[in-house]
Design an enzyme around this catalytic site. Structure first.
Site: not given
Ligand code: NAI
Length: 510
Positions: A353, A394, A466
């Site tokens: 990140k 956040k 980004k």
């Molecule tokens: P989250 O942690 O709520 O969701 C991620 C999901 O991915 C979880 O349900 C987890 O069980 C699953 N997971 C992990 N490894 C996996 C794999 N190998 N295969 C399938 N599923 C898998 O996170 P969130 O908030 O939904 O964010 C998701 C991604 O988006 C993160 O990498 C985050 O850094 C990126 N992101 C999010 C932003 C935001 O504003 N929410 C902004 C920029 C990037």
């Protein structure tokens, strides 16, 4: 047209350079650039022809990390729009909307009316775009929780909205996924109960079969695969391992441990001819993946959704430096309490990140050597902390210090609080809608040439990312408004309109 200069109906460009047929829009377009040699600047014109398919194929998106905050918020948000769901909060009745999506909630200037006043149209009124409520959604997650329960776990939507959408989402259970403890934080292991076992080659075959089944069972013509799963650590780049497409495929066959789950998804997607979008910061697009996408002419885009802090940063840096002020220091603190924050609390995933967030001001500085020396750039520090109590809400605190006229200093401090996933979901939607549009666009340089698809690396989506991936040798643009106008000017080109110049000469010439 309404009195406010807004066109609600799809626009038609009346020009000898544009042909609208039942299936296509063909636009002959003069692309103007200038070649610079020393201090000699030579304007160049290139004649391009764009062909855009008007019929939108039945499209499906497969989300990797479907049960996460972003995945559930996007799925439930689209559903709420489809069902025209209303819900009660202490503020009164709420209605579903697509605020935050440039494809659904932004207009572009298309020209002037008879009184020389500007006229605007939505992007989807200029060129046919997929309606989000027509999108089929499914996906994978290492947790087998239903999307209904995962939405509740995310604590993003209001209770009454959750209650109304729950029955519609309860039967959506993500497919098992590829999990490697080594690539995401150890603290994620407790939710990993839905895993594809076997060798990397077997896992790849399963993912490919999943994609085929999705297509076949629902009659879907175009599938987009999008990674919104947890941020992985960077994969090592090694000669013979992942430096070429062939080496990468061989390494998968040999079950090499350094092949990240996200890379397996990208490979499966490309081999199935499906556009792949990476929403996290890790280096999924190692050279072998990029070569594979070029070989198969499959579109790819990434990295890392651009939501709050980075968007503001690119705007502020643009504003300060292009006002002639010397931005000297940018310090960004974030804290968040969702599962993404938990995963980023491990140093190896945080590093991905940090790299992604660090490069965002480079191009504005590179463009101005009047105030920055050759190797000079502002101090730039990024801190992310996990604070469970704040959940998905956040907090971002930024400090911008600039040198101003005659030795003065100017410090701007910002505090931004926002539900992370409510910012991310419309951006994910835009990535899908614009990527889908790009699959329908073809280009050629000369009349005798065959039409070809766009370059597989979709830099046109940089506004939403980004750390944008660009074709090899292409400059990376971070400046937000340049990115936005590269989208709207591209859409204008597809219908034979010249780029927006902002000159308003009709008001300046007596
Ligand atoms: P989250 O942690 O709520 O969701 C991620 C999901 O991915 C979880 O349900 C987890 O069980 C699953 N997971 C992990 N490894 C996996 C794999 N190998 N295969 C399938 N599923 C898998 O996170 P969130 O908030 O939904 O964010 C998701 C991604 O988006 C993160 O990498 C985050 O850094 C990126 N992101 C999010 C932003 C935001 O504003 N929410 C902004 C920029 C990037």
């Amino acid at each position: 047209m309404s009195e406010t200069g807004f066109v609600g109906e799809p626009i038609v460009v009346a020009s000898p350079n544009v042909e609208y047929s039942k299936n296509e829009i063909i636009s002959r377009y003069e692309y103007r650039e200038s070649r610079v040699n020393g201090n000699i600047v030579t304007p160049l014109n290139e004649n391009l022809t764009f062909k855009t398919q008007r019929k939108i194929p039945k499209t499906g998106v497969l989300l990797v990390g479907w049960g996460g905050n972003n995945g559930t918020t996007l799925t439930a948000g689209i559903l709420a729009n489809k069902l025209k769901t209303t819900w009660m909060t202490k503020e009164g009745e709420q209605h579903a909307n697509f605020l935050g999506s440039i494809c659904r909630s932004v207009t572009m200037r298309i020209g002037i009316d008879n009184n020389l006043q500007p006229v605007y149209a939505p992007l989807f009124g200029v060129i046919p775009m997929l309606n989000p409520t027509d999108l089929d959604i499914w996906g994978w997650d290492i947790s087998n929780m239903s999307i209904a329960n995962a939405m509740v776990r995310a604590r993003v939507f209001d209770y009454d909205l959750q209650r109304k959408l729950y029955p519609e989402l309860k039967d959506m259970i993500p497919w098992p996924s590829v999990y490697s403890e080594d690539f995401i934080a150890a603290n994620q292991s407790e939710r990993a109960n839905n895993i594809i076992h076997g060798t990397k080659q077997e896992q790849l075959q399963t993912l490919r079969q999943n994609i085929r089944d999705f297509k076949q069972s629902r009659g879907i013509e175009n599938v987009i695969v999008l990674w919104t799963a947890n941020t992985e650590r960077y994969a090592e780049l090694r000669e013979g391992l992942n430096d070429t497409a062939d080496n990468l495929l061989r390494s998968i066959e040999a079950d090499a441990s350094e092949i990240a789950p996200s890379t397996l998804f990208a490979v499966a997607s490309i081999l199935e001819g499906c556009t792949y979008i990476n929403g996290s910061p890790q280096n999924t697009f190692i050279p072998g993946v990029i070569e594979l996408s070029e070989r198969h002419q499959v579109l790819i885009a990434g990295d890392d959704f651009k939501t709050g802090q980075t968007k503001i940063k690119t705007v502020l840096c643009d504003f300060l430096i292009n006002s002639g002020l010397k931005l000297a220091s940018v310090v960004s603190y974030n804290h968040l309490g969702n599962n993404d924050g938990k995963n980023l609390s491990a140093p190896k995933t945080f590093r991905s990140k940090e790299i992604s967030k660090s490069g965002v001001i480079d191009d504005v500085i590179r463009a101005n050597r009047l105030i920055y020396g050759e190797n000079e750039h502002p101090d730039h520090c990024v801190v992310i902390k996990y604070v469970p109590y704040v959940g998905d809400s956040k907090r971002a605190m930024d400090e911008y210090t600039s040198e101003i006229f005659m030795g003065g200093r100017n410090t701007i401090v910002l505090h931004n609080t926002c539900e992370d996933s409510l910012l991310a979901a419309p951006i994910i939607l835009d990535l899908i809608l614009l990527a889908e549009l790009c699959t329908r666009v073809q280009i050629k340089r000369t009349q005798d040439e065959e039409f070809s698809r766009m370059h597989p690396v979709l830099s046109i989506l940089s506004f939403l990312l980004k750390s944008p991936q660009v074709p090899s040798g292409s400059p990376i643009v971070h400046s937000l408004f340049n990115q936005r106008y590269s989208i709207t000017n591209f859409i204008r080109a597809l219908v034979g309109l010249p780029p927006e110049t902002f000159m308003l000469l009709e008001h300046k010439i007596p």
